[in-house]
Write a protein that holds these residues in place. Structure first.
Motif, PDB file in Angstrom:
ATOM      1  N   ASP A 556      75.645  -4.363  19.117  1.00  0.00           N
ATOM      2  CA  ASP A 556      75.308  -3.018  18.769  1.00  0.00           C
ATOM      3  C   ASP A 556      76.700  -2.991  19.474  1.00  0.00           C
ATOM      4  OD1 ASP A 556      74.439  -4.564  21.132  1.00  0.00           O
ATOM      5  OD2 ASP A 556      74.524  -3.471  22.412  1.00  0.00           O
ATOM      6  N   GLY A 557      77.670  -4.126  19.781  1.00  0.00           N
ATOM      7  CA  GLY A 557      79.028  -3.239  20.249  1.00  0.00           C
ATOM      8  C   GLY A 557      79.631  -2.649  18.656  1.00  0.00           C
ATOM      9  N   ASN A 583      71.448  -5.910  21.479  1.00  0.00           N
ATOM     10  CA  ASN A 583      71.045  -6.329  22.879  1.00  0.00           C
ATOM     11  C   ASN A 583      70.891  -4.920  24.212  1.00  0.00           C
ATOM     12  OD1 ASN A 583      73.381  -6.857  22.633  1.00  0.00           O
ATOM     13  ND2 ASN A 583      73.580  -9.059  22.885  1.00  0.00           N
ATOM     14  N   GLY A 585      74.434  -4.128  24.901  1.00  0.00           N
ATOM     15  CA  GLY A 585      75.410  -4.515  25.865  1.00  0.00           C
ATOM     16  C   GLY A 585      76.597  -5.183  24.669  1.00  0.00           C
ATOM     17  N   TYR A 586      77.826  -5.089  25.708  1.00  0.00           N
ATOM     18  CA  TYR A 586      78.976  -5.783  25.301  1.00  0.00           C
ATOM     19  C   TYR A 586      78.378  -6.972  26.044  1.00  0.00           C
ATOM     20  CZ  TYR A 586      80.765  -1.231  23.215  1.00  0.00           C
ATOM     21  OH  TYR A 586      81.339  -0.697  22.560  1.00  0.00           O
ATOM     22  N   MET A 587      77.489  -8.352  25.087  1.00  0.00           N
ATOM     23  CA  MET A 587      77.486  -9.132  25.858  1.00  0.00           C
ATOM     24  C   MET A 587      77.868 -10.178  26.161  1.00  0.00           C
ATOM     25  SD  MET A 587      74.799  -7.825  27.028  1.00  0.00           S
ATOM     26  CE  MET A 587      73.306  -6.932  26.982  1.00  0.00           C
TER      27      MET A 587
HETATM   28 MG   LIG Z   1      75.304  -6.241  21.936  1.00  0.00          MG
END
Ligand SMILES: [Mg+2]
Ligand SMILES: Cc1ncc(C[n+]2csc(CCOP(=O)(O)OP(=O)(O)O)c2C)c(N)n1
Ligand code: SF4
Length: 764
Positions: A556-557, A583, A585-587
């Protein structure tokens, strides 16, 4: 700087507190004490922590800085520029490709003379990707017109962050300032540090924010900023800028002297270690210089007159001071954690040599070595090796090899790895059990898939044994989607967990061809690949019996920073699939918020506390944004509804091969950062669908179809039934957070009702 490790005399010095902290913590502490107006930022290792620490401090009410999460570094630089032009105090922090992504904005900021401070936490520039520290990013900064301070220790990071603002705003300078410190070595390692107990000491030192030049802030004095110039004006502008940066050298001395009175820590232009009578010396930037100092002591004990030079400021370059310091040095080795490819030595080697040119009596032999790239450590043995080279040159009276790399090793052909899993392609990925046909009447595809167990024989495209966390939803989601695709695929993975956990040179989990590019540009890159593939095929230069399906995989980032690239790709109509695993977020970089993070959710940059209650704005509706590009097929999917997802995979392939671009979004679980139980992965995404937070639908040739309606199945649940599974969202179920929950519910309902209207009306 050597004073750091000594006992400080506190006379005349403002009261300070001793602590044990890292460089990033100290950059954040200084920023909080200054209480900047604005920070525009975008996460990248190893500088991300600066924003994270500031976010945590904010939740505790320790500062009022408005922290603005940008859509990428170019955006963060824009936010900072706009704020600085308005007369706000502005800070940013970045590293490596993040810095390069904003590079274009750097001369805009310096050329129009708006002060700000940026922490450049140095890291290797890709490719190949390496997150550890060298100075290759910093070397791109050398020509930007920014003043550059170099900080060797967490203490210096704190001190220079305070001095930097004062230098930047000084009436003779008025330029932006970089504080550069070493990624991981300085940014993450904790050292003893002193900081001012009372932030007033800091605020008094930096003084009032200047208001006496052209800002947007006073609308009664209207101003045009950045009018285009030509000829005389342009060269005059740059002459003034050049003067200003040289002034910064003198201003540095004044500010450092004032700061020494306040802090007891004295930063000279050059940090000279035992250079008074040195015959051999090393010139090193930042943390490596600290390691070399111990070696100097050892060599001195053996009678070798060794010393270390390390600048505290490199823009302006302290040529005069260097000339002075090298007057009696017979051999100098300039060690640099970056190269200037093809220039017979990196940048600072040439700058040191050019400084010496102006002293006609100087006889110093200068050797140049590139070392420590990609964060390769610099130990005492390495400093010894450098000194040995300098001693040899001194004894011989010349440098046998003036420029070379140091620390590179020849490969051993005997160690060539053998594949553990043989690459697979073609027929192994074909079952012949999936039937996709266009229904001419409805203008929609009809897909028949067999029972899922009949597809289990189709091998996985990604081998197991990769490094993802237990319970990670990425691979179940991707593999289910791939089950719907027959034949070969070529993938492009943008940077993110899916890429990082499946490749680590020399290993790869990808059984089919995979290309990586940075996450702002994957869609464009795959456009190039697909077009080249088609063109080579058209000209008969490659002989492929089969059609491949081209799939760009992004987090998604990647659909934040890479949105422009994805939209451009969609509009150009390339035959490929853009598949986002969301997910929230920037995991990969430690769970920072993305624009897809739902409102109120806790991440490392949207903390929950007294002053702040998680992410401040609603999640991005990426599927609708991509649908607005009018591409032939858009869908959402989830592993909790496997048949639905496999069918969408099959449709995606058909459209990507026969018509044009496809975009799909899969919601996947991240137990690590969602703070959820591994066991509930599928359940969580199922409830996300049943609560209508993540509706399953497709938009085929512009017509929306909800492919699973929880209301019709009597499965609709309130948002709280989904939120309760995730530690990052549980606080939303508390009484005091009811207004946020209600706002979230209202947004979800609004989007769901709109979607239903679209489902019912093919013209919407
Ligand atoms: Mg992500
Ligand atoms: C220009 C640039 N900025 C920042 C980064 C750091 N970075 C790499 S991956 C990533 C986050 C990726 O998030 P997402 O796409 O959602 O994938 P996930 O890690 O969640 O799987 C960030 C911030 C980078 N590599 N390059
Ligand atoms: S951090 Fe999250 S997304 Fe990344 S590998 Fe771990 S579980 Fe998967």
């Amino acid at each position: 700087m050597a004073i750091l490790e000594e006992k400080l005399t506190k006379q005349g010095v403002a009261e300070q507190v001793s602590t044990f902290e890292s460089g990033n913590e100290m950059a954040a502490t200084a920023a909080a004490q200054i209480n900047y107006h604005i920070m525009g930022y975008f996460p990248i290792t190893p500088s991300t922590e600066v924003a994270q620490f500031l976010d945590q401090m904010k939740t505790r009410g320790q500062h009022d800085i408005k922290l603005i999460p940008a859509d990428g570094e170019h955006g963060s630089a824009g936010i900072c520029y706009g704020a600085a032009a308005t007369g706000a105090r502005v800070i940013n922090a970045t590293s490596a490709n993040g810095f390069l992504y904003m590079l274009e904005q750097m001369p805009v900021q310096s050329g129009t003379r708006y002060p700000m401070v940026m922490n450049l936490v140095t890291r290797a520039v890709s490719g190949p990707l390496d997150i550890r520290g060298d100075h290759s990013d910093l070397y791109y900064a050398l020509n930007t017109g920014w003043v550059i301070l170099t900080a060797k220790t967490p203490q210096a990071v704190y001190d220079m962050n305070i001095m930097a603002l004062k230098i930047a705003e000084h009436s003779k300078v008025r330029l932006p300032v970089i504080v550069a410190y070493d990624g991981f070595f300085t940014s993450h390692q904790k050292r003893r540090v002193e900081y001012f107990k009372d932030r007033n000491a800091v605020q008094q030192f930096v003084g009032e924010c200047p208001t006496d030049y052209n800002f947007v802030r006073d609308l009664s004095k209207h101003v045009t900023i950045g009018a285009h110039m030509s000829g005389d004006d342009f060269i005059n502008n740059h002459y003034q800028q050049s003067e200003a940066i040289y002034n910064a050298g003198e201003v540095f001395k004044e500010v450092a002297a004032d700061y020494a009175k306040l802090s007891g820590r004295d930063y000279q232009v050059l940090d000279l270690y035992r250079m008074e009578d040195a015959e051999v010396a090393l010139f090193l930037l930042n943390s490596a210089a600290e390691s070399a100092k111990d070696v100097v002591d050892q060599l001195r004990n053996k009678g070798i007159k060794a010393g270390v030079i390390s600048p505290n400021i490199i823009r302006p370059f302290p040529a005069k001071e260097i000339r002075e310091a090298l007057k009696n040095v017979k051999a100098l080795l300039v060690g640099e954690r970056a190269d200037s490819y093809g220039a017979n030595g990196p940048n600072l080697t040439h700058e040191v040599k050019s400084a010496l040119q102006d002293d006609k009596d100087n006889k110093t032999i200068v050797l140049s070595r590139v070392f420590g790239l990609g964060g390769k450590d610099f130990y005492a043995d390495d400093a010894h090796a450098f000194f040995n080279m300098a001693v040899d040159a001194m004894e011989m009276g010349y440098a046998e090899k003036p420029f070379d790399y140091y620390g590179h090793v020849p490969g051993n052909p005997e160690n060539i790895l053998k594949p553990v899993i043989l690459p697979q392609h073609g027929d192994v990925y074909k079952t012949g059990l999936i039937d996709v046909k266009m229904d001419e009447e409805t203008n929609k595809l009809k897909v028949k898939i067999p029972p899922l167990r009949a597809l289990t024989g189709k091998p996985k495209r990604i081998a197991s044994g990769h490094g993802a966390c237990p319970g990670c939803g990425i691979f179940t989601g991707l593999e289910l989607f791939f089950k719907g695709i027959e034949g070969d695929i070529v993938t492009l993975f943008q940077t993110g967990c899916a890429y990082v956990t499946t490749t680590g040179y020399p290993s790869t989990s990808h059984k089919q061809t995979m290309i990586h590019n940075l996450f702002q540009n994957g869609a464009a890159t795959l456009s190039g690949t697909v077009e080249a593939f088609m063109e080579l095929k058209r000209r008969g230069e490659i002989n492929v019996s089969d059609e491949a399906t081209f799939v760009m995989i992004t987090g998604d980032g990647g659909m934040d920073i890479g949105m422009g690239s994805a939209i451009g790709t969609a509009l150009r109509g390339h035959k490929l699939i853009m598949l986002e695993y969301d997910n929230e977020g920037y995991m990969n970089t430690g769970s920072q918020m993305s624009y897809s993070t739902p409102i109120g959710h806790m991440t490392s940059t949207s903390g929950v506390g007294k002053v702040q209650r998680g992410k401040a704005f609603h999640h991005k509706d990426t599927a609708q944004i991509m649908a607005a590009t009018n591409i032939p097929y858009v869908f959402t999917g989830s592993e909790a509804f496997p048949q639905d997802l496999v069918k969408k995979g099959a449709k995606a392939q058909w459209y990507a091969q026969n018509v044009g671009p496809v975009y799909g979004k899969l919601l996947i679980t991240c137990p690590l950062n969602w703070k959820s139980d591994d066991r509930y992965g599928t359940k969580i995404v199922e409830e996300a669908v049943n609560s209508c937070f993540f509706p399953l639908y497709e938009i085929e040739q512009g017509v929306t179809t909800i492919t699973y309606n929880p209301e019709e199945k009597n499965k609709r649940v309130p948002l709280s039934d989904w939120l309760k599974y995730m530690g990052k969202a549980k606080h939303l179920l508390k009484e005091e957070n009811l207004p946020i929950l209600e706002e979230f519910e209202a947004e979800v309902e609004k989007r769901w009702q709109r979607l239903k209207a679209k489902h019912e009306n093919p013209l919407l």
